[in-house]
Design a protein around this motif. Structure first.
Motif, mmCIF file in Angstrom:
data_model
loop_
_atom_site.group_PDB
_atom_site.id
_atom_site.type_symbol
_atom_site.label_atom_id
_atom_site.label_comp_id
_atom_site.label_asym_id
_atom_site.label_seq_id
_atom_site.Cartn_x
_atom_site.Cartn_y
_atom_site.Cartn_z
ATOM 1 N N MET A 25 0.835 -1.207 0.000
ATOM 2 C CA MET A 25 0.000 0.000 0.000
ATOM 3 C C MET A 25 0.871 1.258 0.000
ATOM 4 O O MET A 25 0.644 2.194 -0.771
ATOM 5 C CB MET A 25 -0.919 -0.008 1.230
ATOM 6 N N LEU A 26 1.892 1.280 0.854
ATOM 7 C CA LEU A 26 2.793 2.427 0.938
ATOM 8 C C LEU A 26 3.533 2.637 -0.370
ATOM 9 O O LEU A 26 3.549 3.753 -0.913
ATOM 10 C CB LEU A 26 3.783 2.222 2.085
ATOM 11 N N ILE A 27 4.133 1.593 -0.899
ATOM 12 C CA ILE A 27 4.916 1.720 -2.127
ATOM 13 C C ILE A 27 4.043 2.160 -3.298
ATOM 14 O O ILE A 27 4.431 3.030 -4.081
ATOM 15 C CB ILE A 27 5.655 0.402 -2.434
ATOM 16 N N ARG A 28 2.865 1.595 -3.409
ATOM 17 C CA ARG A 28 1.954 2.008 -4.494
ATOM 18 C C ARG A 28 1.625 3.489 -4.403
ATOM 19 O O ARG A 28 1.575 4.186 -5.418
ATOM 20 C CB ARG A 28 0.680 1.175 -4.468
ATOM 21 N N GLN A 29 1.381 3.980 -3.195
ATOM 22 C CA GLN A 29 1.061 5.398 -3.049
ATOM 23 C C GLN A 29 2.280 6.272 -3.359
ATOM 24 O O GLN A 29 2.148 7.321 -3.987
ATOM 25 C CB GLN A 29 0.511 5.704 -1.653
#
Length: 124
Positions: A25-29
Protein backbone atom coordinates in the motif's frame (compact mmCIF):
# COMPACT_ATOMS: atom_id res chain seq x y z
CA UNK A 1 19.49 14.05 -10.50
CA UNK A 2 18.68 11.36 -7.96
CA UNK A 3 15.96 12.28 -5.47
CA UNK A 4 15.10 10.47 -2.28
CA UNK A 5 11.42 9.63 -1.91
CA UNK A 6 10.54 8.72 1.67
CA UNK A 7 7.64 6.83 3.10
CA UNK A 8 6.59 5.02 6.25
CA UNK A 9 3.67 2.97 7.50
CA UNK A 10 2.84 1.09 10.69
CA UNK A 11 1.28 -2.32 11.20
CA UNK A 12 -0.72 -3.64 14.14
CA UNK A 13 0.71 -7.16 14.19
CA UNK A 14 3.95 -8.90 13.35
CA UNK A 15 2.63 -11.22 10.66
CA UNK A 16 3.66 -11.75 7.06
CA UNK A 17 0.34 -10.81 5.47
CA UNK A 18 0.03 -7.51 7.29
CA UNK A 19 3.67 -6.53 6.70
CA UNK A 20 3.45 -7.29 2.96
CA UNK A 21 0.05 -5.62 2.48
CA UNK A 22 1.04 -2.45 4.38
CA UNK A 23 4.32 -2.20 2.47
CA UNK A 24 2.55 -2.72 -0.85
CA UNK A 25 0.00 0.00 0.00
CA UNK A 26 2.79 2.43 0.94
CA UNK A 27 4.92 1.72 -2.13
CA UNK A 28 1.95 2.01 -4.49
CA UNK A 29 1.06 5.40 -3.05
CA UNK A 30 4.68 6.57 -3.27
CA UNK A 31 4.76 5.48 -6.92
CA UNK A 32 1.42 7.05 -7.78
CA UNK A 33 1.93 10.42 -6.09
CA UNK A 34 5.41 10.85 -7.56
CA UNK A 35 4.80 9.32 -11.01
CA UNK A 36 7.64 6.86 -10.49
CA UNK A 37 8.52 4.25 -13.08
CA UNK A 38 10.64 1.26 -12.08
CA UNK A 39 13.25 2.06 -14.76
CA UNK A 40 13.92 5.41 -13.03
CA UNK A 41 14.63 3.82 -9.62
CA UNK A 42 18.30 3.33 -8.74
CA UNK A 43 17.63 1.43 -5.51
CA UNK A 44 15.27 1.07 -2.56
CA UNK A 45 16.09 0.73 1.13
CA UNK A 46 13.42 -0.66 3.44
CA UNK A 47 13.86 -0.71 7.20
CA UNK A 48 11.69 -2.26 9.88
CA UNK A 49 11.64 -1.81 13.63
CA UNK A 50 13.14 -4.65 15.62
CA UNK A 51 9.84 -6.34 16.53
CA UNK A 52 8.90 -6.92 12.87
CA UNK A 53 10.42 -10.29 12.03
CA UNK A 54 7.68 -12.19 10.18
CA UNK A 55 8.56 -11.17 6.61
CA UNK A 56 10.89 -9.26 4.33
CA UNK A 57 8.86 -6.22 3.22
CA UNK A 58 10.75 -6.22 -0.09
CA UNK A 59 8.47 -9.10 -1.06
CA UNK A 60 5.74 -6.47 -1.56
CA UNK A 61 7.81 -4.66 -4.17
CA UNK A 62 8.61 -7.90 -5.98
CA UNK A 63 4.87 -8.45 -6.50
CA UNK A 64 4.53 -5.22 -8.51
CA UNK A 65 4.69 -5.63 -12.27
CA UNK A 66 7.92 -4.23 -13.72
CA UNK A 67 9.79 -4.00 -10.40
CA UNK A 68 11.63 -7.35 -10.60
CA UNK A 69 15.08 -5.88 -11.32
CA UNK A 70 15.01 -2.87 -8.97
CA UNK A 71 17.69 -3.41 -6.28
CA UNK A 72 16.05 -3.57 -2.84
CA UNK A 73 17.69 -3.97 0.55
CA UNK A 74 15.90 -4.66 3.84
CA UNK A 75 17.44 -3.72 7.16
CA UNK A 76 16.62 -3.18 10.81
CA UNK A 77 15.91 0.34 12.06
CA UNK A 78 18.04 1.66 14.94
CA UNK A 79 16.17 0.75 18.18
CA UNK A 80 16.01 4.23 19.71
CA UNK A 81 14.16 4.36 23.02
CA UNK A 82 10.67 5.83 22.57
CA UNK A 83 10.67 5.46 18.78
CA UNK A 84 7.56 4.50 16.82
CA UNK A 85 7.01 0.72 17.07
CA UNK A 86 5.93 -1.66 14.30
CA UNK A 87 7.06 0.74 11.62
CA UNK A 88 8.20 0.08 8.05
CA UNK A 89 10.22 2.84 6.40
CA UNK A 90 11.05 3.11 2.69
CA UNK A 91 13.65 5.23 0.89
CA UNK A 92 13.52 5.15 -2.91
CA UNK A 93 16.41 6.65 -4.86
CA UNK A 94 14.74 7.92 -8.03
CA UNK A 95 16.16 9.59 -11.12
CA UNK A 96 13.97 12.68 -11.44
CA UNK A 97 13.92 16.19 -12.84
CA UNK A 98 11.47 17.27 -10.13
CA UNK A 99 12.70 19.86 -7.64
CA UNK A 100 13.06 18.54 -4.08
CA UNK A 101 10.05 20.54 -2.87
CA UNK A 102 7.81 18.77 -5.42
CA UNK A 103 8.59 15.28 -4.09
CA UNK A 104 5.67 13.78 -2.14
CA UNK A 105 6.86 11.86 0.91
CA UNK A 106 4.18 9.46 2.15
CA UNK A 107 3.44 8.73 5.81
CA UNK A 108 0.51 6.45 6.57
CA UNK A 109 -1.29 5.32 9.71
CA UNK A 110 0.64 6.09 12.91
CA UNK A 111 3.72 6.96 10.84
CA UNK A 112 2.27 10.44 10.22
CA UNK A 113 3.83 11.25 13.61
CA UNK A 114 7.30 10.88 12.11
CA UNK A 115 6.92 13.97 9.92
CA UNK A 116 4.01 16.11 11.08
CA UNK A 117 5.36 18.92 8.88
CA UNK A 118 4.46 16.79 5.84
CA UNK A 119 0.82 16.22 6.77
CA UNK A 120 -0.59 16.22 3.22
CA UNK A 121 -0.41 12.41 3.11
CA UNK A 122 -3.31 10.11 3.82
CA UNK A 123 -3.60 8.36 7.17
CA UNK A 124 -5.23 5.24 5.68
Amino acid sequence: MIRGVRGAVTVKENNETEIIEATRMLIRQMIQENNIEAEAVASVFISVTEELTAAFPAKAMRSLEGWTYVPVMCMREIPVEGSLPKCIRVMMHVNSDSPQHNISHIYLRDAVRLRPDLNASSTT
